[in-house]
Design an enzyme around this catalytic site. Structure first.
Site, PDB file in Angstrom:
ATOM      1  N   ILE A   1      21.462  -5.573  43.344  1.00  0.00           N
ATOM      2  CA  ILE A   1      20.553  -4.502  43.991  1.00  0.00           C
ATOM      3  C   ILE A   1      19.046  -5.169  43.744  1.00  0.00           C
ATOM      4  CG2 ILE A   1      19.634  -2.354  44.752  1.00  0.00           C
ATOM      5  CD1 ILE A   1      22.808  -1.236  44.242  1.00  0.00           C
TER       6      ILE A   1
ATOM      7  N   ASP B   1      14.291  -7.734  33.227  1.00  0.00           N
ATOM      8  CA  ASP B   1      15.609  -7.655  33.109  1.00  0.00           C
ATOM      9  C   ASP B   1      15.859  -7.892  31.534  1.00  0.00           C
ATOM     10  OD1 ASP B   1      18.383  -7.888  35.118  1.00  0.00           O
ATOM     11  OD2 ASP B   1      18.824  -8.394  33.078  1.00  0.00           O
TER      12      ASP B   1
ATOM     13  N   VAL C   1      14.860  -1.599  28.864  1.00  0.00           N
ATOM     14  CA  VAL C   1      14.064  -0.450  29.350  1.00  0.00           C
ATOM     15  C   VAL C   1      14.296   0.878  28.609  1.00  0.00           C
ATOM     16  CG1 VAL C   1      14.244  -1.126  31.858  1.00  0.00           C
ATOM     17  CG2 VAL C   1      16.078   0.254  30.975  1.00  0.00           C
TER      18      VAL C   1
ATOM     19  N   SER D   1      23.147   7.231  41.719  1.00  0.00           N
ATOM     20  CA  SER D   1      24.184   6.924  42.049  1.00  0.00           C
ATOM     21  C   SER D   1      25.278   7.951  42.765  1.00  0.00           C
ATOM     22  CB  SER D   1      25.215   6.102  40.921  1.00  0.00           C
ATOM     23  OG  SER D   1      26.499   6.145  41.297  1.00  0.00           O
TER      24      SER D   1
ATOM     25  N   TYR E   1      28.213   7.884  32.742  1.00  0.00           N
ATOM     26  CA  TYR E   1      27.460   7.259  33.838  1.00  0.00           C
ATOM     27  C   TYR E   1      27.181   8.155  34.766  1.00  0.00           C
ATOM     28  CZ  TYR E   1      26.629   4.195  37.799  1.00  0.00           C
ATOM     29  OH  TYR E   1      25.959   3.732  39.012  1.00  0.00           O
TER      30      TYR E   1
ATOM     31  N   LYS F   1      23.297   9.791  35.813  1.00  0.00           N
ATOM     32  CA  LYS F   1      22.755   9.616  37.036  1.00  0.00           C
ATOM     33  C   LYS F   1      22.461  11.003  37.445  1.00  0.00           C
ATOM     34  CE  LYS F   1      23.015   5.130  37.709  1.00  0.00           C
ATOM     35  NZ  LYS F   1      21.492   4.164  37.736  1.00  0.00           N
TER      36      LYS F   1
ATOM     37  N   VAL G   1      29.175  -0.366  46.706  1.00  0.00           N
ATOM     38  CA  VAL G   1      28.406  -1.304  47.139  1.00  0.00           C
ATOM     39  C   VAL G   1      29.190  -2.821  46.916  1.00  0.00           C
ATOM     40  CG1 VAL G   1      26.100  -2.720  46.853  1.00  0.00           C
ATOM     41  CG2 VAL G   1      26.241  -0.275  46.786  1.00  0.00           C
TER      42      VAL G   1
END
Length: 259
Positions: free
Chosen positions: A15, A34, A60, A138, A151, A155, A184
């Protein structure tokens, strides 16, 4: 120097890379960030737009390196108009098997990363008259599922952080929204989703298919642009209707199709 600038994290593939391409098509300049340097190099070579792109190799979740990378992007291009917090990680394990280290790393990347990058970007955007932030959450942050305790929780927290950021940064002319992808058709999904899993998703999603990376990119870039100038504090599910189905009734829908 007049072309707008976006910073996209997790831009080496999927994405993030699709969003980068869409920004470039719209005439933006883009800083690609990245954690995977090799992947980032391949993306830069594929884009072949050295005048309009900048590669930033960074984690990050690094409290020093992430803000420094944001500032470097602004210094390189002379401005910063949009930030897409797309970088993420996932651990798909039962809750009782998820280690504290896996929990901490997932929250560090998926939640602390957007906090760090946005806090670094906001003063720069404010100085330039405003901007836009898009956090990639998400569908797993909107509805619980098995194997996603770290996860999904990260999110869900990111969705709320989006609202906090929108409330506090609005006075600076900065809009903050989130995009919540459903299933996706990424390389990772193709690798881990068996035919049976894909069939289950198709049965539950009203549009009866996986989303495309390009479809996510369209929404993200739209939210960063002037056409979305009065939209902030929103979490937009780009999921083919997956979140709207609740538990889903695939048998009834199949019967309806056969009428």
């Amino acid at each position: 120097m007049t072309a707008k600038v976006a910073l996209v994290t997790g831009a080496g593939r999927g994405i993030g890379l699709a969003t980068t391409r869409r920004f470039l098509e719209e005439g933006w300049r883009v800083a690609l960030l990245d954690i995977d340097g090799e992947l980032l190099g391949h993306a830069m070579a594929e884009l072949a737009a050295p005048e309009a792109t900048l590669a930033l190799h960074c984690d990050v979740a690094d409290v020093a390196a992430a803000p420094a990378s944001v500032r470097r992007a602004a210094e390189h291009f002379g401005r910063l108009d949009a930030l897409v917090n797309n970088a993420g990680t996932a651990v798909f394990k039962p809750m009782l098997e998820t280690t504290p280290e896996e929990w901490a790393r997932t929250l560090a990347v998926n939640l602390t990363g957007p906090f760090l990058c946005t806090n670094a970007a906001a003063p720069i955007m404010a100085e330039g008259g405003g901007g836009a932030v898009v956090n990639i959450t998400s569908i797993s942050g909107l509805r619980a599922s098995t194997l996603r305790v770290a996860y999904g929780t990260s999110k869900a927290a990111l969705a709320h952080l989006t609202k906090q950021q929108a409330v506090e940064l609005g006075a600076l002319g900065i809009r903050v929204n989130a995009v919540a992808p459903g299933p996706v058709d990424t390389a990772m999904a193709k690798a881990v989703h068996t035919p049976a899993i894909r069939k289950d998703y198709h049965d539950t999603i009203p549009l009866n298919r996986y989303g495309l990376e390009t479809e996510l990119a369209e929404t993200i870039v739209f939210l960063c642009g002037e056409r979305a100038s009065y939209i902030t504090g929103q979490v937009i599910a780009v999921d083919g209707g997956f979140e709207a189905t609740g538990i889903g009734l695939p048998t009834l829908r199949a019967e309806r199709r056969n009428l």
